[in-house]
Scaffold this motif. Structure first.
Motif, PDB file in Angstrom:
ATOM      1  N   ASN A 164       0.798  -1.225   0.000  1.00 38.92           N
ATOM      2  CA  ASN A 164       0.000   0.000   0.000  1.00 38.92           C
ATOM      3  C   ASN A 164       0.835   1.282   0.000  1.00 38.92           C
ATOM      4  O   ASN A 164       0.283   2.380   0.013  1.00 38.92           O
ATOM      5  CB  ASN A 164      -0.939   0.006   1.206  1.00 38.92           C
ATOM      6  N   LYS A 165       2.157   1.120   0.026  1.00 39.64           N
ATOM      7  CA  LYS A 165       3.005   2.307   0.069  1.00 39.64           C
ATOM      8  C   LYS A 165       2.801   3.237  -1.132  1.00 39.64           C
ATOM      9  O   LYS A 165       2.784   4.453  -0.957  1.00 39.64           O
ATOM     10  CB  LYS A 165       4.471   1.889   0.180  1.00 39.64           C
ATOM     11  N   ILE A 223      -5.748   4.978   4.386  1.00 43.52           N
ATOM     12  CA  ILE A 223      -5.146   5.878   3.391  1.00 43.52           C
ATOM     13  C   ILE A 223      -6.222   6.770   2.769  1.00 43.52           C
ATOM     14  O   ILE A 223      -6.045   7.980   2.577  1.00 43.52           O
ATOM     15  CB  ILE A 223      -4.415   5.052   2.317  1.00 43.52           C
ATOM     16  N   LYS A 224      -7.357   6.162   2.473  1.00 43.53           N
ATOM     17  CA  LYS A 224      -8.433   6.863   1.769  1.00 43.53           C
ATOM     18  C   LYS A 224      -8.986   8.018   2.611  1.00 43.53           C
ATOM     19  O   LYS A 224      -9.276   9.111   2.091  1.00 43.53           O
ATOM     20  CB  LYS A 224      -9.535   5.861   1.426  1.00 43.53           C
ATOM     21  N   ASP A 268      -5.743  -5.578   4.419  1.00 38.69           N
ATOM     22  CA  ASP A 268      -5.583  -4.646   3.298  1.00 38.69           C
ATOM     23  C   ASP A 268      -6.769  -3.673   3.215  1.00 38.69           C
ATOM     24  O   ASP A 268      -6.603  -2.491   2.904  1.00 38.69           O
ATOM     25  CB  ASP A 268      -5.433  -5.431   1.993  1.00 38.69           C
ATOM     26  N   VAL A 270      -6.174  -1.018   5.844  1.00 35.99           N
ATOM     27  CA  VAL A 270      -5.089  -0.096   5.496  1.00 35.99           C
ATOM     28  C   VAL A 270      -5.509   0.832   4.355  1.00 35.99           C
ATOM     29  O   VAL A 270      -5.259   2.042   4.385  1.00 35.99           O
ATOM     30  CB  VAL A 270      -3.820  -0.887   5.131  1.00 35.99           C
ATOM     31  N   SER A 271      -6.166   0.282   3.329  1.00 40.40           N
ATOM     32  CA  SER A 271      -6.593   1.126   2.206  1.00 40.40           C
ATOM     33  C   SER A 271      -7.633   2.163   2.661  1.00 40.40           C
ATOM     34  O   SER A 271      -7.641   3.307   2.197  1.00 40.40           O
ATOM     35  CB  SER A 271      -7.146   0.256   1.078  1.00 40.40           C
ATOM     36  N   SER A 286       0.145   3.970  -2.829  1.00 42.07           N
ATOM     37  CA  SER A 286      -1.047   4.780  -2.617  1.00 42.07           C
ATOM     38  C   SER A 286      -0.798   5.841  -1.556  1.00 42.07           C
ATOM     39  O   SER A 286      -1.257   6.985  -1.669  1.00 42.07           O
ATOM     40  CB  SER A 286      -2.225   3.898  -2.206  1.00 42.07           C
TER      41      SER A 286
END
Length: 584
Positions: free
Chosen positions: A443-444, A484-485, A477, A480-481, A446
């Protein structure tokens, strides 16, 4: 130093010097700085014998020489030790050296002194590990004989205890070794080797086996050592020397152990009815301790031989079973290939179905929404002057039909999305810390696009749990996404892994808009839209957190969310059992 007159007491009642003998001798050490004491002691004990063994007297004339003598001769049975030599306490210091540095606990130490007041008897006996204390003036030949005999007998008893302990340790170690042999010949060779080690003597041996325990002249030579090694592999008993064959046949007939001079015969009957005879020819006659140890060792052999027999039977059964398994495996492989082909066809059909459903849902729902809006506008326009009743009735028909179509599309969407929840799990040991690190790394890109930083911390290095690696990766995941979002540009996302013997915990924290109490109540439902919005206009289906909960529930774990409030970020936590028996 002893006076010359003291020697009169030492040589009193002494006899003639005995002829040298090649038999085993008792080793005696005389450690004294007076040469006359050495000569007198040798003369007084020149004809000494105990249990058929004479003496071998070794001399040292100082405590320093005594240290070397004791180090080089660990089998010395008794020490006649002077107290005052180089120093007033040289003898006592040598006692400490023997007991504590050489760790020699068996040698018997008789302390002799010409100055009893210099080393008081009571204090010496209490403070030092000696076995007798004598003044040289009182040690006549008879008293020297008595003290030495008592010391040698004590030494002999201690040696028997040491030998017994050593023998029992060898028997225990040998048992595990012998049970590992998988063939009769290797086992027989191992038996002869272990007996020689147990007795601590070079010996020749032969081991023969008779099948079934039936009284007959047929037996097989499995192993031989020393002078008997030439008989290994003899096709018939008649290949043996007549005397040797007679001894083996007598042993089968008597069915018991036999100890005679330097020859030992062991008889073993196994649980399967087979009979084993071990014949040993040793360099010396076995002691009572040796015989007891050999009998204990022989009692273990029955299990070892039966173990080999059972192993051979099991090996044959396994070979037959392997052939049958191979045949069935080939049939199963062919059936699996056919099933795999059918499964691939079903997967393709199912994928095509999902693709069609998604396309239909996407392409029809927006136009239908437009139709609904247009009907509302039409209603307002017609109300300006057109025949209202008729037109409104038609518009109602359009609205009803549109609602039905919308409902149908919703059902199609639900049917398509239901496949996302057709989840099965395959449990295996998984390193959660490594899994979290992999997800963070994936995920880095993103995070970098939003100038965000992902921090990973694993406080435990053994976070193993039984779970489905792919499904758990999907759940983490999603968290984590989402972080980030919903985190602002330049924010930080923290991943923390902790654990103990019972559970493993994974936490994902962000610096986003946080969660309201209303959000927390409906957080893990399907198609839920939260109050917070993605910070870069990203899309959201409203299914991610519901999928996370479904996966964690199937692993027997828990998922929870915590937020101090709007604008203060949120933390999502997955708690999994270290090992789980939960069923999907």
């Amino acid at each position: 130093m002893a006076d010359q007159d003291d020697l009169l007491y030492l040589i009193e009642d002494s006899g003639d010097v005995a002829e040298p003998s090649t038999a085993r001798k008792w080793k005696i050490a005389v450690i004294d700085d007076d040469h006359a004491v050495h000569e007198g002691t040798r003369f007084a004990l020149s004809d000494y014998t105990l249990n058929g063994q004479s003496l071998e007297i070794l001399s040292a004339y100082s405590a320093a020489e005594g240290q070397t003598l004791m180090r080089d001769n660990p089998d010395i049975a008794a020490v006649l030790l002077d107290v005052i030599m180089e120093t007033d306490a040289a003898g006592l210091d040598l006692v400490e050296f023997i007991r504590h540095q050489l760790h020699n606990e068996t040698v018997r130490i008789i302390l002799r002194t010409g100055q009893p007041g210099q080393a008081p008897e009571r204090r010496v006996i209490v403070d030092y590990d000696i076995n007798d204390y004598k003044a040289k003036t009182e040690l006549t030949a008879d008293k020297l004989f008595t003290s030495l005999t008592a010391a040698l007998r004590s030494y002999q008893q201690l040696e028997r205890m040491v030998q017994t302990r050593r023998g029992l340790e060898i028997i225990i170690d040998a048992a595990s070794t012998l049970y590992d042999f998988k063939s009769m010949q290797r086992l027989a060779e191992g038996v002869l080797t272990q007996i020689a080690s147990l007795l601590n003597v070079d010996c020749a041996g032969i081991l023969v086996l008779r099948d079934g325990g039936v009284i007959s002249d047929d037996f097989a030579v499995l192993a031989g050592s020393g002078c008997y090694s030439r008989f290994i592999g003899c096709p018939t008993p008649h290949s043996l020397d007549p005397d040797l064959r007679q001894m083996v046949e007598d042993a089968f007939r008597r069915r018991r152990h036999d100890f005679d001079d330097q020859r030992t015969v062991l008889y073993v009957r196994t649980g399967s009815g087979r009979e084993v005879v071990v014949l040993l020819q040793a360099e010396r006659q076995l002691s009572e301790t040796d015989r007891s140890l050999v009998e204990i060792f022989g009692s273990r052999l029955s299990i070892a031989f039966d173990n080999v027999i059972l192993y051979q039977q099991l090996h044959e059964a396994n070979s037959q079973l392997e052939d049958r398994v191979a045949q069935r495996t080939r049939a199963l492989i062919q059936a699996n290939r056919r099933l795999s082909a059918q499964w691939l066809r079903l997967q393709r059909a199912n994928g095509f179905k999902n693709e069609i459903l998604g396309t239909v849902a996407h392409d029809l729902k927006n136009p239908l929404g437009v139709i609904l809006g247009r009907t509302e506008m039409l209603t307002e326009l017609i109300s300006a002057g057109s025949p209202k009743d008729n037109i409104v009735a038609q518009v109602e028909h359009i609205r009803d039909a549109t609602r039905r179509l919308t409902s149908m599309v919703d059902h199609l969407i639900n049917d398509a999305m239901a496949d996302a929840f057709d989840i099965t799990i395959r449990r295996e040991p998984v390193d959660i810390s490594a899994l979290v690190s992999d997800v963070a790394e994936a995920n880095k890109p993103s995070a970098i696009s939003k100038q965000q930083e992902i921090l990973v911390s694993a406080l435990s290095h053994h976070d193993l749990t039984m779970c489905d690696s792919d499904r758990m990766r999907e759940a983490i995941d999603n968290l984590v996404s989402n972080a980030i979002k919903y985190s602002p540009i330049g924010g930080k996302i923290a991943l923390l892994v902790t654990g103990d013997a019972d559970s493993v915990k994974v936490s994902v924290s962000d610096e986003g808009a946080g969660l309201s109490p209303e959000d927390l109540d409906r957080l893990f439902g399907r198609f839920q839209r939260l109050s917070a919005k993605p910070t870069a206009g990203e899309s959201s289906t409203g299914l991610g957190l519901s999928i996370v909960k479904r996966i964690v529930d199937m692993h027997g774990g828990e998922v929870a969310a915590h937020s101090p409030g709007p604008g203060r970020g949120a933390t999502f936590t997955i708690l999994l059992p270290a090992t789980t028996d939960a069923q999907p």
